[in-house]
Design an enzyme around this catalytic site. Structure first.
Site, short mmCIF file in Angstrom:
data_model
loop_
_atom_site.label_atom_id
_atom_site.label_comp_id
_atom_site.label_asym_id
_atom_site.label_seq_id
_atom_site.Cartn_x
_atom_site.Cartn_y
_atom_site.Cartn_z
N LYS A 173 48.33 47.44 36.78
CA LYS A 173 47.66 47.44 35.38
C LYS A 173 46.43 48.11 35.67
O LYS A 173 45.47 47.28 36.12
CB LYS A 173 47.76 46.62 34.49
CG LYS A 173 47.27 46.61 32.94
CD LYS A 173 46.68 45.65 32.25
CE LYS A 173 45.25 45.05 32.91
NZ LYS A 173 43.99 46.06 32.56
N GLU B 5 40.64 37.71 43.67
CA GLU B 5 39.49 37.90 44.14
C GLU B 5 38.47 38.15 43.08
O GLU B 5 38.47 39.36 42.24
CB GLU B 5 39.68 39.41 44.83
CG GLU B 5 38.49 39.77 45.84
CD GLU B 5 37.41 40.57 45.33
OE1 GLU B 5 36.37 39.93 45.12
OE2 GLU B 5 37.48 41.67 45.13
N CYS C 261 31.12 43.09 43.72
CA CYS C 261 31.32 41.77 43.87
C CYS C 261 30.64 41.24 44.81
O CYS C 261 29.93 40.13 44.81
CB CYS C 261 32.59 41.29 43.51
SG CYS C 261 33.80 41.97 44.46
N GLU D 197 26.39 36.30 37.97
CA GLU D 197 26.72 37.63 38.49
C GLU D 197 26.14 38.62 37.42
O GLU D 197 26.74 38.53 36.13
CB GLU D 197 28.05 37.71 38.77
CG GLU D 197 28.72 39.24 39.25
CD GLU D 197 29.97 39.21 39.88
OE1 GLU D 197 30.05 39.95 40.95
OE2 GLU D 197 30.74 38.83 39.17
#
Length: 480
Positions: A178, A252, A286, A385
């Protein structure tokens, strides 16, 4: 306009079960550049059924000799290479990645990974015989885990897709992929390569969709393993579902990594590597070191160097090879980044450069590379973040304090240490609580495991460990 009206399921282009579509927009012009079908639950059911059938086939993919699978992966790599230029173009159009970076990540990395894992299963024994201590012996075999649900983000879409696809397919698993709604044009181009390469029916299936479709796939009763790259919030929800189902999962997730500048560092001599470790891909990676830790004895100098770097970067059209920073992926992402810039100012941090939208670019979701000084590690811009081109420069006194600040984070994904003494750098790196860290550079090498600890996730990709994530161990006891 790049238009698709079918999905890749069961080795064929098939009509979607629903009528909804996903419009695709350019991050630079904000104009609509494509449209693809939006998958629904019925499409997921069909894709999982195809993957299940392919995996359970007694003469199918999971039972092939590793060398046979490696041959197909080589053909897949060749087919991808034929389309690499178009893949790079589509990624840059969709998410704003500078084209020179797409030419490093999105074009060559998927074929490289297919060849690496094809060679790994072909050349490395997947079982061993162990003499027993109680008589007899045991065969310990690695077997494919089954049907894999792979969910990938929009920031580095093809490279991250093949962090999952290459080892999963090499292991003998079948996959339902996906892709993120923001980057679907590259995923369907990749499907065209799979058709040309002759992947057996059902081995790979691609269903674009949003969060609801992803959640349905994660919980599907015929899925054996989930691999997800994305936000920590989404990862927690996926982890909870997999925990309830006792389903293996690789997560992750996010990061807030520290770039520790030691008091002997020479940043100017490694400024290109520092840029790559802190601001690459418009800040949309990231593992970037978005917390820059600088010694108080050289704090002003480091702030000036980082500010000079950010202020000198060329913003513009990502399709221009000279562009260093392109637009963010969407208006929503730009709003998010701008909200954190406002938080930094409200918390009392000092803006040294950037902080707004470039005056000479009236189209596109651009944010200027931004640097904050006098940041406390408890500030929101140091703990959360942001996923944009925003750096927070945090002062420290001793080396021990720098390590403590680096470790005072919910995350633990990447990081770097900058020094003229590699041995000292390695000593500091070993004390930072993180899954990966570099000295005077940062890179994800295919041969070494990549992944995080704490809120940055669980499990590893790349290296032999990335293959093992798609295998389970079976012990066969042999009587004496």
């Amino acid at each position: 306009m790049i238009e698709y009206d079918q999905l890749y399921i069961g080795g064929e282009w098939t009509s979607p079960a629903g009528s909804s579509t996903i419009p695709v927009h350019s991050a630079t012009s904000e104009e609509r550049i494509g449209v693809v079908p939006e998958g629904c639950e019925a499409d997921i059911d069909a894709a999982v059924a195809a993957a299940r059938k392919a995996f359970d086939d007694p003469a199918g993919w999971s039972r092939w000799e590793p060398s046979q699978r490696a041959e197909v992966l080589e053909r897949f790599a060749v087919s991808l290479e034929k389309r690499s230029e178009e893949t790079e173009r589509r990624v840059s159009l969709q998410n704003g990645m500078p084209i020179w970076l797409a030419q490093q990540f999105e074009g060559p990395f998927p074929p490289l990974l297919l060849r690496y894992y094809g060679a790994l299963v072909r050349d490395v024994a997947q079982e061993e015989i162990r003499p027993g201590m109680l008589g007899g012996k045991s065969v310990v075999a690695r077997e494919p885990i089954g049907v894999v649900a792979a969910i990938v983000p929009w920031n580095v879409p093809q490279a991250i897709t093949f962090l999952k696809l290459a080892p999963a397919l090499a292991a003998g698993c079948t996959v339902v992929l996906k892709p993120a709604p923001e980057t679907v044009l590259d995923a369907l181009l990749m499907s065209e390569a799979a058709v040309e390469a002759g992947l057996p029916a059902g081995v790979l299936n691609v269903v674009p969709g949003g969060r609801e479709v992803g959640a349905y796939l994660v919980a599907h009763p015929q899925v054996d393993k989930v691999s997800f790259t994305g936000s920590t919030a989404a990862g927690r929800a996926i982890g909870a579902t997999c925990g309830q189902l006792l389903r293996p999962v690789t997560l992750e997730l996010g990061g807030k990594s520290a770039a520790i500048v030691l008091d002997d560092a020479d940043l100017q001599s490694s400024i290109e590597s520092f840029f790559a470790a802190t601001l690459l891909n418009n800040g949309q990676i990231c593992w970037l070191g978005t917390r820059v830790l600088a010694p108080r004895s050289r704090y002003d100098e480091v702030v000036d160097t980082v500010t000079g770097l950010a202020g000198s970067l060329r913003l513009g059209d990502p399709m221009d090879a000279s562009t260093q920073v392109g637009p963010l992926v969407s208006a929503r992402q730009r709003d998010r980044v701008e909200s954190y810039i406002a938080k930094g100012l409200n918390d009392g941090a000092r803006l040294t450069t950037g902080g707004g939208r470039p005056a000479d670019l009236d189209q596109g979701w651009f944010v200027e590379p931004t640097v904050f000084a006098e940041v406390d590690n408890q500030h929101a811009i140091a703990q959360e973040e942001i996923f944009g081109p925003v750096l927070a420069v945090i002062p420290y006194g001793s080396e021990d304090e720098a390590i403590a600040i680096a470790n005072a984070s919910d995350y633990g994904l990447g990081g770097s240490v900058w020094t003229t003494d590699p041995d000292r750098g390695e000593s500091v790196a070993r004390q930072v609580h993180t899954g990966t860290i570099g000295i005077n550079a940062y890179v994800n090498d295919p041969t070494a495991p990549f992944g995080g600890i704490k809120a940055s996730g669980t499990g590893r990709e790349l290296g032999p460990e990335g293959l093992h994530a798609y295998q389970h161990l079976k012990t066969i006891y042999l009587a004496p």
